[in-house]
Design a protein around this motif. Structure first.
Motif, PDB file in Angstrom:
ATOM      1  N   HIS A 497       4.967   1.356   5.462  1.00  0.00           N
ATOM      2  CA  HIS A 497       4.578   2.062   4.240  1.00  0.00           C
ATOM      3  C   HIS A 497       5.331   1.650   2.985  1.00  0.00           C
ATOM      4  N   GLN A 511      -4.917   8.542  -5.483  1.00  0.00           N
ATOM      5  CA  GLN A 511      -4.394   9.732  -4.802  1.00  0.00           C
ATOM      6  C   GLN A 511      -4.585   9.628  -3.293  1.00  0.00           C
ATOM      7  N   ARG A 512      -5.764   9.111  -2.893  1.00  0.00           N
ATOM      8  CA  ARG A 512      -6.016   8.966  -1.448  1.00  0.00           C
ATOM      9  C   ARG A 512      -4.993   8.040  -0.810  1.00  0.00           C
ATOM     10  N   THR A 513      -4.716   6.926  -1.486  1.00  0.00           N
ATOM     11  CA  THR A 513      -3.782   5.953  -0.916  1.00  0.00           C
ATOM     12  C   THR A 513      -2.362   6.509  -0.943  1.00  0.00           C
ATOM     13  N   ALA A 514      -2.039   7.233  -2.017  1.00  0.00           N
ATOM     14  CA  ALA A 514      -0.711   7.850  -2.108  1.00  0.00           C
ATOM     15  C   ALA A 514      -0.515   8.853  -0.971  1.00  0.00           C
ATOM     16  N   ALA A 515      -1.580   9.597  -0.658  1.00  0.00           N
ATOM     17  CA  ALA A 515      -1.480  10.601   0.400  1.00  0.00           C
ATOM     18  C   ALA A 515      -1.198   9.958   1.763  1.00  0.00           C
ATOM     19  N   GLY A 517       0.910   7.705   2.092  1.00  0.00           N
ATOM     20  CA  GLY A 517       2.338   7.412   2.081  1.00  0.00           C
ATOM     21  C   GLY A 517       2.717   6.068   1.483  1.00  0.00           C
ATOM     22  N   GLU A 560      -2.400   9.260 -12.579  1.00  0.00           N
ATOM     23  CA  GLU A 560      -1.830  10.085 -11.505  1.00  0.00           C
ATOM     24  C   GLU A 560      -2.792  11.153 -11.021  1.00  0.00           C
ATOM     25  N   ASP A 563      -3.305  15.754  -8.953  1.00  0.00           N
ATOM     26  CA  ASP A 563      -2.566  16.217  -7.789  1.00  0.00           C
ATOM     27  C   ASP A 563      -1.092  15.816  -7.914  1.00  0.00           C
ATOM     28  N   ALA A 565       1.429  16.454  -6.126  1.00  0.00           N
ATOM     29  CA  ALA A 565       2.139  16.107  -4.889  1.00  0.00           C
ATOM     30  C   ALA A 565       2.147  14.598  -4.658  1.00  0.00           C
ATOM     31  N   THR A 566       1.060  13.939  -5.017  1.00  0.00           N
ATOM     32  CA  THR A 566       1.012  12.497  -4.775  1.00  0.00           C
ATOM     33  C   THR A 566       1.363  11.694  -6.029  1.00  0.00           C
ATOM     34  N   ALA A 569       4.016   8.955  -6.140  1.00  0.00           N
ATOM     35  CA  ALA A 569       3.774   7.685  -5.448  1.00  0.00           C
ATOM     36  C   ALA A 569       3.175   6.643  -6.379  1.00  0.00           C
TER      37      ALA A 569
END
Ligand code: TNX
Length: 636
Positions: A497, A511-515, A517, A560, A563, A565-566, A569
């Motif tokens: 990761h 965001q999907r990719t950040a989620a 990790g 960004e 979201d 939370a991500t 990343a």
């Protein structure tokens, strides 16, 4: 070579399923009959032959067609070649087939495109959508910096800029000043003095400032730049120089404390589909530095060309850097029968890397694997092709033979050989391995892949992609380098990761990719692909598979997402210049500017305070300066 004329007519068939008929009218304008002729042209869309027309060959955008009804074609005789497509494939002038030439027993003939009826084929609805929104003018925020700085405290008074600035800097910082003076030439000339008290410009260290950040203090008698790194001093100087120009020599007093929002502020340039000279690249690097972009992502290989010299495999550039009639690679994207192409020697690469470094830019090379590899496969078939592979697939760019095989020892030998040289040539801590758009159906009927699947207990052929990429990631790690890739590199989640992922398919994909990790670079096509057409008018050049992108669409990108939370990343924002249609430096600059400045502001400036009228106003002040530097930006 002789010249024939061809007239092109495009007719939309008014059927609910929007099928399109394409008619090419070919006339033999010569004195002799054309025996056994074949017409070649480039069109990066799928078509089928209509009555009497034959499609003899198709590779990527390159088509070879004939028509037995009129073969030979008598002097003066004209014939109509008919094609159909399922979707409206030709909607803009830049969609028109190009790169026409004709081969016959008499030799090679160039073919002129005499006319087309595209405008007539457009519906009213399409025409109504073609106006570009106006750019607002407002009275302005101070200071007029682009990208907008993080914090500004204006005081009163002005600093009058001298013709030649007396400057004081410690030895280490002197080097930055020297680089900067070379870069701007006459725009900000300095002479060194030995005492800070005698200087109009004082550069000093402040270790408390963030990396790349700077403090610029403009007083009535002197200007101070403080930073903790060479990059910080460089950006302080960039800001000072921009203020001197925009405020025409009288800079308003105040303090600017500035630091970038993202550490990766990139521009990707595709040099495979069309070749761009080192001079054109240097001009881009200059503009990147002026707007504080710091990563040049150099797309060096693709199906249509291999552009970097690799000493171990000279075939890659002897064979893979050239297209044209009689070359291993056929014409693509209008390059035509003549030999077209080029590559960067290892000396060229070193020159570009050094030029970029003096502007605080890291050059990240991309070797695109396992898809987009046709040029390499044609150059090194003995290593990269499996004769028994019967797999059938069609890539997005219409190739059937452009994917490396993860089960061949030659693939690993090739990659390690290439990466050994690439890792030495490029000091960048990151190496980009592409990994985009591997087509469905690949490796399914490869005996080597079947054996590998069962050996490793993998379920599906695409697991093999993860296997190959993971191998490369580990190999790079052994050389102290970090893996970078497009979004699809994360599919199947086989990479460690720390791989940096360029999320391009949609605004949410970051965001999907950040989620998952991974650290992410936000590259959403809809906002950062500067190869997309600016608007819908038929003369506007560009692709539109992800919509059109005007300046405001680029500016309104929120990398960004919502979201938080991500959000952490997301390490960067990057503009993309894919080159299918960038056949000249003029076209390249038209597509890049001024949209690149919107991406640069998103990459550098804080999200808070973002405002379109303010940006548009500051941009308007940059446009005459772009023009002065000879940048052919898009007006309007
Ligand atoms: C998608 S973005 C591609 C490129 C094309 C581009 C055209 C990506 C990783 N792949 O191969 O040139 O679209 O906009």
């Amino acid at each position: 070579m002789t010249t024939l004329s061809i007239s092109l007519q495009i007719t939309l068939i008014p059927l609910p399923d929007a099928r399109m008929q394409l008619l090419l009218q070919l006339q033999n304008t010569q004195e002799e009959a054309l025996e056994n002729w074949r017409l070649h042209f480039d069109l990066p869309k799928l078509i089928e032959a209509g009555g009497g027309t034959q499609i003899l060959d198709q590779t990527g955008s390159h088509w070879v067609v004939a028509c037995d009804r009129a073969n030979p074609l008598a002097p003066g005789e004209s014939i109509e070649l008919e094609f159909f497509a399922e979707t409206p494939i030709i909607q803009r002038v830049s969609d028109i087939p190009n790169g026409f030439y004709l081969l016959s027993e008499n030799g090679l003939h160039s073919v002129e495109l005499a006319s087309h009826n595209l405008r007539a084929a457009l519906t009213d609805q399409q025409a109504a959508n073609s106006a570009t929104p106006p750019r607002p003018m407002v009275t302005s925020e101070l200071p007029h910096l682009l990208p907008r700085p993080e914090q500004v405290r204006m005081t009163s008074g002005h600093f009058p800029c001298p013709d030649i600035w007396s400057a004081y800097a410690s030895d280490i910082i002197q080097a930055v000043l020297a680089d900067f003076s070379r870069f701007t030439g006459n725009e900000l000339r300095t002479k060194s003095v030995n005492e800070p008290a005698e200087a109009q410009l004082v550069l000093s260290a402040d270790p408390a400032l963030p990396d790349e950040g700077y403090r610029l203090r403009i007083q009535a008698t002197a200007v101070h730049i403080e930073a903790s790194s060479a990059a910080g001093h460089f950006y302080g100087l960039v800001s000072l120089q921009q203020l001197a120009e925009v405020h025409t020599g009288k800079i308003p007093c105040g303090t600017i404390e500035d630091t970038p929002r993202f550490s990766h502020r990139g521009l990707m340039l595709d040099c495979a589909r069309h070749f761009h000279s080192t001079a054109a690249i240097k001009t881009l690097l200059d503009e990147m530095a002026r707007f504080k972009l710091n990563r040049f992502h150099w797309h060096l290989t693709d199906d249509e060309g291999w552009r970097v010299e690799i000493k171990r495999y000279p075939q890659l550039t002897d064979v893979g850097a050239w297209r044209g009639e009689g070359e291993a690679l056929a014409s693509q994207f209008g390059s035509g029968a003549e030999r077209y192409g080029g590559y960067y020697s290892q000396d060229d690469v070193r020159e570009i890397v050094a030029y970029a470094a003096a502007r605080q830019i890291t050059v990240i090379p991309e070797i695109d694997i396992p898809g987009h590899s046709r040029a390499a496969i044609k150059a090194l078939p003995h290593l990269l092709q499996e004769s028994g592979d019967q797999s059938r697939y069609l890539s997005v760019q219409l190739y059937r033979d452009n994917v490396l095989n993860p089960a061949l020892p030659g693939t690993y030998e090739f990659l390690e050989g290439v990466l050994d040289e690439v890792c030495t040539l490029f000091p960048s801590p990151w190496i980009h391995l592409g990994a985009d758009e591997v087509p469905e159906g690949v490796w399914v009927d490869s005996p080597a892949c079947q054996t590998m699947l069962s050996q490793h207990g993998y379920e599906k052929p695409l697991d093999l992609q993860g296997h190959l990429l993971r191998h490369v990631q580990d190999y790079l790690r052994g050389k102290g380098k970090q893996f970078m890739g497009w979004e699809e590199a994360a599919h199947g989640d086989k990479l460690a990761h720390d791989a940096v992922i360029c999320a391009w398919t949609s605004a949410d994909s970051a965001q999907r990719t950040a989620a998952m990790g991974y650290p992410v670079i936000a590259c959403a096509a809809q906002h950062t692909y500067l190869d997309l057409a600016w608007d819908k008018s038929i003369n506007e050049p560009g692709l539109y598979w992800a919509g059109t992108a005007d300046l405001q669409t680029c500016y309104e990108y929120e990398p960004e997402g919502k979201d938080s939370a991500t959000a952490q990343a997301v390490v960067g924002v990057q503009a993309q210049l894919w080159s299918e249609l960038l056949s000249s430096e003029q076209r390249l600059q038209y597509m890049a500017f001024p949209r690149l400045l919107a991406v640069a502001e998103n990459a550098w400036s804080p999200a808070e305070g973002k405002n379109w009228p303010g940006f548009a106003d500051r941009l308007n002040r940059q446009l005459p300066l772009l023009a002065q530097r000879g940048i052919g930006y898009r007006k309007g």
